[in-house]
Scaffold this active site. Structure first.
Site, mmCIF file in Angstrom:
data_model
loop_
_atom_site.group_PDB
_atom_site.id
_atom_site.type_symbol
_atom_site.label_atom_id
_atom_site.label_comp_id
_atom_site.label_asym_id
_atom_site.label_seq_id
_atom_site.Cartn_x
_atom_site.Cartn_y
_atom_site.Cartn_z
ATOM 1 N N ARG A 1 0.656 -0.995 0.179
ATOM 2 C CA ARG A 1 -0.402 0.291 -0.294
ATOM 3 C C ARG A 1 1.177 1.326 0.361
ATOM 4 N NH1 ARG A 1 -2.966 2.315 4.871
ATOM 5 N NH2 ARG A 1 -4.140 3.758 4.287
ATOM 6 N N HIS B 1 0.367 3.719 -2.789
ATOM 7 C CA HIS B 1 0.162 5.475 -2.573
ATOM 8 C C HIS B 1 1.225 6.361 -2.727
ATOM 9 C CE1 HIS B 1 -4.078 4.982 -0.043
ATOM 10 N NE2 HIS B 1 -3.647 3.827 -0.834
ATOM 11 N N HIS C 1 -5.902 -5.452 -4.004
ATOM 12 C CA HIS C 1 -7.578 -5.732 -3.362
ATOM 13 C C HIS C 1 -7.703 -7.003 -2.694
ATOM 14 C CE1 HIS C 1 -9.404 -1.794 -3.515
ATOM 15 N NE2 HIS C 1 -8.573 -1.486 -2.870
ATOM 16 N N TRP D 1 -11.100 -8.371 2.864
ATOM 17 C CA TRP D 1 -11.474 -8.836 0.966
ATOM 18 C C TRP D 1 -11.531 -10.414 0.473
ATOM 19 C CZ3 TRP D 1 -8.408 -4.369 1.333
ATOM 20 C CH2 TRP D 1 -8.700 -3.361 1.379
#
Length: 368
Positions: free
Chosen positions: A122, A126, A249, A265
């Site tokens: 992540r 990001h 995800h 998820w």
């Protein structure tokens, strides 16, 4: 048994074909199925000149040369010292960094699902996904999430955990830039979670606070298809690439104390599969009844979640075509996911900065 040894055995079994993939996945799910709680515009760079000459030898080495104009310098003290000392890192040096990163994944203990890999991925995502193709700002080049206010943006909540982990790695390898470190961490996370190989190459440089990006450049999970196309289109991605990237995800989870959303998820949140797409199509999804933001949960177990931006992948006609394709063919998903992640991690980096013309394939930590 450590997760790294477990994943190694998984790769070995896949390679020898001892078990059908479906049976193996079921065993994998049952072995790791456990949940913890969660699931202002920058200044113009027109006055900045950064030249990095890459003299690539057989080992893929390069000598960096930096120049700057005025106060908007981007060379860090460590990088300047590296040049002065004529230190030339090779692919083997970067492989040592990769191995060190991979080594911390299993040190998570009770954190999330027992691995730091999803949050390191992540961080890479990001820090790269802020790119704007029109203004040529953002992206992985300057690693500006080190600075406020970007570090405090809502979409980056909780990533201080990943940045702190990578800071410890940086102490062992002070010559590597933050942008290279974070994106190499993303590559390691994908590959060590049994995902595909992701081509990667170094060349990113450290920036300054003035180059931090404004809020609102990363996806908002509460939105719809138009939002996804606007956010990803700004980076330069098409519909197929949007769906492929959404497959990230397959791993990780949301945290109520960060994004507000809660839950994983998939049933295997630290193993990369195409289950995210399969679950979207095969499960019955209902709106979760709770005090948090609008999200969906599976009707059967009430343990899985989907964001509104996930659910549009089966509501939008074009998105659904690719969702079905990836649900039906994991190899196709892995191929496209690898390509789009490689593209994502290189956003914002000028061509002349790369130390090698062709990206490298890094070995997994357990590969000789």
């Amino acid at each position: 048994m450590s997760f790294s040894l477990f994943r190694a055995s998984v790769r070995s079994t896949l390679a020898t074909g001892c078990l059908p993939r479906a049976q193996l996945r079921n065993q994998l799910r049952s072995s790791i199925r456990k949940f913890s709680t969660e699931t202002p515009a920058p200044k113009s760079n027109t006055t900045l000149y950064v030249g990095i000459g890459a003299a690539v030898a057989a080992a893929g080495a390069a000598f960096y040369a930096f120049s700057d104009s005025g106060s908007n310098a981007v060379k860090s003290g460590v990088q300047a010292a590296k040049v002065k000392a004529n230190f030339v890192p090779t692919k083997e040096d970067y492989q040592k960094v990769y191995n060190k990163i991979a080594g911390i994944f299993d040190e998570a203990g009770d954190y999330d699902d027992g691995s730091y890999a999803p949050i390191i991925l992540r961080l890479a995502w990001h820090s790269s996904g802020t790119y704007d193709k029109e203004s040529k700002t953002g992206g992985s080049n300057y690693a500006t999430m080190r600075f406020a206010p970007e570090s405090q943006h809502g979409a980056n909540a909780g990533l201080n955990v990943a940045r702190d982990l990578m800071e410890d790695i940086k102490k062992d390898f002070p010559w590597i830039s933050y942008g290279d470190l974070w994106t190499l961490g993303g590559v390691a996370a994908i590959q060590e979670m049994n995902g595909p190989k992701v081509p990667w190459r170094p060349g990113r440089i450290d920036g300054v606070q003035a180059q931090a990006t404004p809020d609102g450049r990363l996806p908002d999970g509460s939105k719809g298809a138009d939002h996804l196309r606007q956010i990803f289109g700004r980076m330069g991605f098409n519909d197929q690439e949007i769906v492929a990237l959404s497959g990230g995800h397959a791993v990780g989870r949301c945290h109520a104390n960060r994004s507000g959303f809660d839950g994983p998820w998939t049933f295997s949140p630290i193993t990369m599969t195409n289950d995210f797409f399969k679950l979207l199509l095969e499960q019955t999804w209902v709106w979760k009844k709770w005090n948090g933001p609008k999200q969906l949960e599976d009707k059967g177990t009430h343990t899985l979640m989907m964001l509104p931006t996930d659910y549009v992948l089966v509501q939008d006609k074009v998105f659904k075509k690719w969702t079905k394709a990836y649900a039906d063919d994991e190899a196709l998903f892995f191929k496209d996911f690898s390509a789009v992640c490689a593209k994502l991690f290189e956003l914002g980096v000028p061509t002349e900065q790369w130390v090698t013309s062709e990206p490298w394939i890094m070995k997994n930590a357990d590969e000789k």
